[in-house]
Each structure stands twice: as C-alpha cells, then as structure tokens.
Motif scaffolding. Structure first.
Motif, PDB file in Angstrom:
ATOM      1  N   ALA A   1      -2.129   8.876  -0.499  1.00  0.00           N
ATOM      2  CA  ALA A   1      -2.885   7.615   0.190  1.00  0.00           C
ATOM      3  C   ALA A   1      -2.026   7.442   1.384  1.00  0.00           C
ATOM      4  O   ALA A   1      -2.614   6.694   2.546  1.00  0.00           O
ATOM      5  N   ALA A   2      -0.823   7.650   1.623  1.00  0.00           N
ATOM      6  CA  ALA A   2       0.153   7.137   2.441  1.00  0.00           C
ATOM      7  C   ALA A   2      -0.113   7.268   4.264  1.00  0.00           C
ATOM      8  O   ALA A   2      -0.248   6.487   4.875  1.00  0.00           O
ATOM      9  N   GLN A   3      -0.685   8.592   4.167  1.00  0.00           N
ATOM     10  CA  GLN A   3      -0.984   8.912   5.845  1.00  0.00           C
ATOM     11  C   GLN A   3      -2.022   8.282   6.348  1.00  0.00           C
ATOM     12  O   GLN A   3      -1.950   7.996   7.272  1.00  0.00           O
ATOM     13  N   ASP A   4      -2.908   7.927   5.377  1.00  0.00           N
ATOM     14  CA  ASP A   4      -3.937   6.852   5.821  1.00  0.00           C
ATOM     15  C   ASP A   4      -3.942   5.623   5.833  1.00  0.00           C
ATOM     16  O   ASP A   4      -4.387   4.931   6.699  1.00  0.00           O
ATOM     17  N   THR A   5      -3.113   5.010   4.930  1.00  0.00           N
ATOM     18  CA  THR A   5      -3.077   3.796   4.694  1.00  0.00           C
ATOM     19  C   THR A   5      -1.531   3.195   4.981  1.00  0.00           C
ATOM     20  O   THR A   5      -1.382   1.981   4.942  1.00  0.00           O
ATOM     21  N   ALA A   6      -0.655   3.962   5.333  1.00  0.00           N
ATOM     22  CA  ALA A   6       0.612   3.327   5.634  1.00  0.00           C
ATOM     23  C   ALA A   6       1.503   3.992   6.675  1.00  0.00           C
ATOM     24  O   ALA A   6       2.473   3.549   6.779  1.00  0.00           O
ATOM     25  N   GLU A   7       0.926   5.054   7.369  1.00  0.00           N
ATOM     26  CA  GLU A   7       1.227   5.415   8.653  1.00  0.00           C
ATOM     27  C   GLU A   7       1.920   4.381   9.715  1.00  0.00           C
ATOM     28  O   GLU A   7       2.904   4.604  10.316  1.00  0.00           O
TER      29      GLU A   7
ATOM     30  N   TRP B   1      -0.933  -4.156  -1.285  1.00  0.00           N
ATOM     31  CA  TRP B   1      -0.946  -4.959   0.280  1.00  0.00           C
ATOM     32  C   TRP B   1       0.097  -4.399   0.945  1.00  0.00           C
ATOM     33  O   TRP B   1       1.367  -4.141   0.460  1.00  0.00           O
ATOM     34  N   VAL B   2      -0.352  -4.166   2.097  1.00  0.00           N
ATOM     35  CA  VAL B   2       0.344  -3.553   3.278  1.00  0.00           C
ATOM     36  C   VAL B   2       0.330  -4.320   4.454  1.00  0.00           C
ATOM     37  O   VAL B   2      -0.880  -4.622   4.985  1.00  0.00           O
ATOM     38  N   LEU B   3       1.532  -4.424   5.136  1.00  0.00           N
ATOM     39  CA  LEU B   3       1.517  -5.202   6.344  1.00  0.00           C
ATOM     40  C   LEU B   3       1.484  -4.207   7.439  1.00  0.00           C
ATOM     41  O   LEU B   3       2.371  -3.168   7.384  1.00  0.00           O
TER      42      LEU B   3
END
Length: 159
Positions: free
Chosen positions: A78-84, A147-149
């Motif tokens: 999921a990182a490329q879409d949600t944490a890049e 949860w991501v900032l």
C-alpha cells in the motif's frame, strides 16, 4: 489497462477523500525462504512457520506464513499510494489476521480512506486508512487501520 495505471500520483493529503478505495497495483508471492528467514530473525519459535513435518498433521496441512510478514507486506504493497508523501507513520490499530497465508500464496492489498483531518502542522494532514489483504483466491486474510501524517500539496507540491 496497464497494471501501473492502478497506482496514482495523487497522494498528497488533499487527494485523499473519505470513502475512497484504492486497489494497489502490485501483488507479492510470499516465498518460503522469506517466511522462514523472517520467522527465525525475529526469534519466533512457533514451529507452524518452519516445521513442515509438524504442520502436515494439523488442520492446515502445511506451514503457515508468519502474521508479522502478512502485516508488513500489506502495508508495503500500500505504501506507494498511501505513504509516498508521508512525513511520519503515526500508528496502527485493529490489526486482524482473518485467515492463513501459506508459503507460496500471493498477497494483494486494498486501502480505504476512513478519515482525513487537519494536524497541528500547516504543511501536513492526518489520514486514517483501513487496509485489507487478500490472497490469490480473493480470500480476506488481513485488515488493520493505520494513521499517516501526509504532506499537503499546497506546501510541498512541485518543490
């Protein structure tokens, strides 16, 4: 449609809307070597992850993937879409392993935007995602919230 087209470039805080569901472009086949190595490195002594002889006599009939790997891989997919554009990972909660992931299974991940709110920083906001992991047979095997900032485009875009 190309698989790469499933992964978007709109992943600043302003781009996430409550209710959005993201199907992440990649899947990952979990190799037995990865499972056994990570199980051993993390000092997990549960034999169901690395003792084929033992697990043949269980209801599962084969070695089980380590849940920590399932969680990590789903978040990674999921990182490329949600944490890049993440500035910080703030937390994870409600982690549920809903079914087994076996050695050799392929994991796919989806994410739903549950909340998007201001943070105490002008340059970022907080997004709460619910992640879902499914295997190659579309069986639901993982879910959890995170949860991501995330950077605001208004402060960080095109810089």
């Amino acid at each position: 449609m190309q698989v790469s087209a499933l992964t978007g470039t709109g992943n600043y805080f302003e781009d996430f809307q409550v209710g959005d569901v993201l199907k992440h472009a990649r899947g990952k086949t979990v190799e037995p070597l990865e499972q056994v190595w990570i199980t051993n490195v993390t000092m997990n002594t549960a034999e169901a992850h690395f003792n084929e002889h033992l697990t043949k006599g269980t209801n599962y009939g084969q070695r089980l993937g380590f849940g920590g790997v399932t969680i990590s891989m789903c978040i990674g997919l999921a990182a490329q879409d949600t944490a890049e554009n993440a500035l910080a990972e703030l937390g994870m909660d409600k982690i549920r392993l809903k079914g087994p992931l076996y050695h050799g299974d392929t994991l796919y991940c989806y994410s739903e935007v549950m909340e998007a709110r201001d943070s105490d920083r002008a340059d970022a906001g907080i997004v709460r995602f619910k992640h879902y992991g499914v295997n190659q047979d579309d069986k639901h095997i993982f879910e959890g919230e995170r949860w991501v900032l995330i950077k605001r485009r208004s402060h960080w875009g095109d810089k």
